[in-house]
Scaffold this active site. Structure first.
Site: not given
Ligand code: BES
Ligand code: ZN
Ligand code: ZN
Length: 500
Positions: A281, A351, A353, A355
């Site tokens: 990020k 990113d 992650e 789920r």
């Protein structure tokens, strides 16, 4: 906060601040005010003398303060027209008034319950006011060398109905159980990520269960157990971490439990920090990612409150804890990993992650054969684009359960909005090299495509609702019963309400 019911008036007398309600009314087509239940005749006369004469009409949020002959501060809360007073207006007005009184240095506040009555429902009025007090009284100041001190330590509620004292006391206790759980969730979410990593988070939950939730069964799966369970997606997120992944599994069985007892499973995303992993990020978006365990704190708090208040349902709670870090061991984009349920997933963006963790935890939870399964997660930035900070997205596979959730939210004055999972979104989550991929089309329906992914891991026949709390978990500056900074604790009351 100590909240006392007083049917005699002695403790009320001793309060240093007293609240009165004032409603707008019309006399001869002119707007004026109506204050019932004056504590004394002198006070009424004082108010008549001191109020800004004709202008005072008790409009909403208009507060008026005076002192009675004994020096007690009398705060008159304008509530507008009585017929328009609803639970949320009362919750907000009372929260504001409570915070002002707290800041004024007063030690004991009192009010007459009947004067704030919502329509005919005194019990609901009481629980709203207790919520306003307990939710507004929250502060996160453990890291401040000089925390602001408060003198306020007691609220006295004067009631006219002596026979209902026991009932009122029970309402106070059960509402305090809910609010205490909300405040525990806020504390966990607000905790710094260098302190609250997965192992510490897991320990804190276990300690709270041991101390407060007698009879709840606890099982904790660490790395070894997760490997045995084939939770490879979950472990792929944990691969770059210095701390072990933890799956905390709690089980509550009601006293009167039969084969027909409804079983609800709660699943929560517990990312103690989300850097994005190799799909790192940018700095500005990484700030605040300690909140990424907010979904798990939400379901834990709802579970906790439901257990304390004796829910009639069997409830299982599953919290998937890890951080999402970068190291030479961390999972790279393009990796293909086999999920617990056997489906293969191409991880195109590390990113996305949450789920991946939820996929394995939903599959694990499905094996306990719940009738209904809820999951809560700060899952997508797209949720904020679609619904702002103020509204929680809900998506699921059963219309009736979705409608029940909507009703629960309405009765607690929290905001949920349903988004659709359509076949095209399911199609988008298919990979060209594996069964599924973990991202959909960039910038399009991100909340719903994430839910379409999760749906693949919900066991056959289980009614499932996903709550994306990415926006609602964070600060809600417009709500006086939420802290100005930090976790709001919203959606816990909606879930709790469904569970009782
Ligand atoms: N934890 C974030 C979602 C999030 C973003 C929560 C902002 C609160 C505020 C999640 O893990 C994430 O990064 N999701 C990605 C998914 C994308 C890569 C498909 C997102 O929303 O950008
Ligand atoms: Zn992420
Ligand atoms: Zn995340």
């Amino acid at each position: 906060m100590k909240i006392t019911i007083d049917a005699i008036g002695k403790q009320f007398e001793a309060c240093s601040t007293k609240f009165h309600s004032a409603f707008t009314t019309e006399v001869n087509k002119k707007k004026t005010y109506d204050i019932k239940h004056w504590a004394s005749k002198n006070m009424k006369a004082d108010f008549e003398r001191l109020r800004p004469s004709k202008e005072y009409d008790a409009s909403k949020d208009y507060e008026f303060t005076l002192n009675d002959e004994a020096g007690t501060v009398i705060r008159i809360l304008g509530l507008g027209e009585k017929k328009n007073l609803d639970a949320e207006k009362l919750r907000r007005t009372f929260s504001k008034a409570f915070k002002i009184a707290k800041a004024s240095g007063t030690d004991k506040i009192g009010f007459m319950l009947d004067s704030f009555k919502l329509k005919t429902d005194l019990a609901k009025t009481l629980s709203i006011i207790v919520e306003a007090i307990e939710l507004s009284n929250y502060t996160f100041d453990k890291y401040k060398s000089k925390a602001v001190k408060t003198n306020l330590n007691e609220v006295v509620i004067l009631v006219s109905d002596k026979k209902s004292v026991k009932k009122f006391e029970q309402i106070i206790q059960s509402t305090q159980n809910v609010c205490e759980s909300v405040n525990i969730a806020r504390d966990l979410v607000n905790e710094a990520p260098n302190v609250l990593h997965s192992e510490e988070y897991s320990k804190r939950i276990q300690a709270d269960v041991k101390k407060n939730l007698k009879g709840v069964k606890v099982k904790v799966l660490g790395e070894k157990e997760l490997l045995k369970e084939n939770c490879n997606l979950f472990l792929s997120v944990n691969a770059g971490s210095a701390f072990e992944a933890q799956l905390v599994h709690l089980e509550y069985n009601p006293k009167k439990s039969t084969k027909k007892t409804k079983h609800v499973a709660l699943v929560g995303k517990g990312l103690t920090f989300d850097t994005g992993g190799y799909s790192l990020k940018p700095g500005a978006s990484m700030m605040g990612m300690k909140f990424d365990m907010g979904g798990s704190a939400t379901v834990y708090a709802a579970f906790r409150a439901a257990v304390l208040n004796g829910s009639p349902y069997k409830i299982s709670c599953f919290l998937g804890m890890t951080d999402n870090m970068v190291s030479e061991l961390a999972t790279t984009p393009d990796s293909i990993v086999t999920a617990r349920n056997g489906k293969t997933v191409e991880i195109l963006n590390t990113d996305a992650e949450g789920r991946l963790v939820l996929a394995d935890v939903l599959s694990y939870a499905s094996d306990t054969k719940p009738d209904v399964m809820f999951d809560a997660a700060t899952l997508t930035g797209a949720c904020l684009v679609a619904l702002g900070d103020e509204v929680c997205a809900i998506l699921g596979n059963d219309e009736k359960t979705i409608n029940d959730v909507k009703k629960s939210a309405k009765s607690t004055d929290e905001l949920v909005w349903e988004l659709p999972i359509i076949p095209e979104f399911r199609e988008q989550m298919k990979s060209s090299v594996a069964d599924l991929k973990n991202i959909g089309k960039p910038g399009k329906a991100g909340t719903a495509t994430a839910a379409a992914f999760l749906e693949e891991f919900v066991g056959e026949g289980i009614k499932w609702v996903h709550f994306d709390v990415a926006g609602t978990c964070g600060p809600q500056a417009h709500l006086p019963y939420c802290p100005e900074v930090g976790c709001s604790g919203l959606i816990i009351r909606t879930m709790y309400n469904y569970l009782t």
